[in-house]
Motif scaffolding. Structure first.
Motif, PDB file in Angstrom:
ATOM      1  N   THR A   1      22.529  24.776  61.916  1.00 38.50           N
ATOM      2  CA  THR A   1      22.566  26.172  61.853  1.00 38.50           C
ATOM      3  C   THR A   1      23.318  26.840  59.677  1.00 38.50           C
ATOM      4  O   THR A   1      22.791  28.024  59.021  1.00 38.50           O
ATOM      5  CB  THR A   1      22.583  27.311  62.397  1.00 38.50           C
ATOM      6  OG1 THR A   1      24.381  27.179  63.215  1.00 38.50           O
ATOM      7  CG2 THR A   1      21.944  27.233  64.215  1.00 38.50           C
TER       8      THR A   1
ATOM      9  N   GLY B   1      25.882  24.987  64.341  1.00 42.90           N
ATOM     10  CA  GLY B   1      24.799  24.512  64.503  1.00 42.90           C
ATOM     11  C   GLY B   1      24.837  25.387  66.479  1.00 42.90           C
ATOM     12  O   GLY B   1      25.655  26.108  66.943  1.00 42.90           O
ATOM     13  N   THR B   2      23.407  24.950  66.802  1.00 43.63           N
ATOM     14  CA  THR B   2      23.198  24.557  68.847  1.00 43.63           C
ATOM     15  C   THR B   2      23.723  23.787  69.664  1.00 43.63           C
ATOM     16  O   THR B   2      23.545  23.052  68.852  1.00 43.63           O
ATOM     17  CB  THR B   2      21.913  25.345  68.322  1.00 43.63           C
ATOM     18  OG1 THR B   2      20.977  24.006  68.133  1.00 43.63           O
ATOM     19  CG2 THR B   2      21.371  26.510  68.076  1.00 43.63           C
TER      20      THR B   2
ATOM     21  N   TYR C   1      22.891  22.213  55.690  1.00 46.51           N
ATOM     22  CA  TYR C   1      21.927  22.166  57.401  1.00 46.51           C
ATOM     23  C   TYR C   1      20.500  22.468  55.725  1.00 46.51           C
ATOM     24  O   TYR C   1      19.557  21.786  56.748  1.00 46.51           O
ATOM     25  CB  TYR C   1      22.663  23.376  57.401  1.00 46.51           C
ATOM     26  CG  TYR C   1      22.344  24.241  57.190  1.00 46.51           C
ATOM     27  CD1 TYR C   1      21.116  25.159  57.874  1.00 46.51           C
ATOM     28  CD2 TYR C   1      22.792  25.692  56.277  1.00 46.51           C
ATOM     29  CE1 TYR C   1      20.884  26.959  57.322  1.00 46.51           C
ATOM     30  CE2 TYR C   1      22.548  26.665  55.922  1.00 46.51           C
ATOM     31  CZ  TYR C   1      21.696  27.752  56.294  1.00 46.51           C
ATOM     32  OH  TYR C   1      21.039  28.813  55.480  1.00 46.51           O
ATOM     33  N   SER C   2      20.346  23.239  55.331  1.00 45.16           N
ATOM     34  CA  SER C   2      18.838  23.383  55.154  1.00 45.16           C
ATOM     35  C   SER C   2      18.183  22.508  54.081  1.00 45.16           C
ATOM     36  O   SER C   2      17.482  22.126  53.774  1.00 45.16           O
ATOM     37  CB  SER C   2      18.958  25.259  54.658  1.00 45.16           C
ATOM     38  OG  SER C   2      19.575  25.154  53.059  1.00 45.16           O
TER      39      SER C   2
END
Length: 160
Positions: free
Chosen positions: A144, A78-79, A44-45
């Motif tokens: 996230t 995640g959001t 994710y990053s």
């Protein structure tokens, strides 16, 4: 892993396995003629983004994409219930040309071990007249947590 430095020319020889994290992608060596496979490992990053570094592997110009598959190695979170898309940036840009949100659903990306087979607009088509970078992004929401591997199989004839 070890190194040996030659006394005469001061050249180092490497012995043993070398490790790489695969984030920049790379082509698998195969004996299958024109059929090639490239892989990108990402989390994710550090999602693959076009133009961020010259180290990133690009699909060669005029390569015809046979398939794109995402393997979920760590469940994503995640959001706003995120979905995943993968595409290419080259002569033609399509952010979901390999895998669109209809295949990269929230239910699949949040399950470790899921295999997502892409059906985007570039499957079965050429990347165009220039080399193409691969991109992966959240279609809705933001990531996230999570990691995955994208494998793209393509046909390439360097003489085309």
């Amino acid at each position: 892993m070890g190194f040996e430095v030659g006394a005469k020319r001061n050249v180092a020889s490497h012995y043993g396995p070398r490790t790489t994290d695969g984030q920049f992608g790379g082509q698998e060596s195969s004996k299958e003629g024109l059929l090639k496979t490239a892989e990108w490992d990402f989390s994710y990053s550090n999602l693959p983004v076009a133009g961020t570094t010259a180290l990133t592997f690009k699909l060669p110009a005029n390569a015809m994409i046979k398939s794109a598959v995402i393997y979920i190695t760590t469940a994503w979170a995640g959001t706003s219930t995120p979905t995943m898309q993968a595409g290419i940036v080259g002569a033609t840009t399509d952010p979901n040309g390999l895998v669109d949100e209809a295949q990269g659903t929230n239910g699949l990306i949040t399950t470790k071990g899921s295999v997502i087979t892409g059906a985007g607009a570039f499957i079965g088509k050429t990347v165009g007249t220039t080399a193409a970078s691969v991109t992966v992004a959240a279609q809705t929401g933001a990531f996230t947590a999570g990691s995955a591997k994208l494998r793209v199989t393509y046909v390439y004839n360097g003489n085309v």
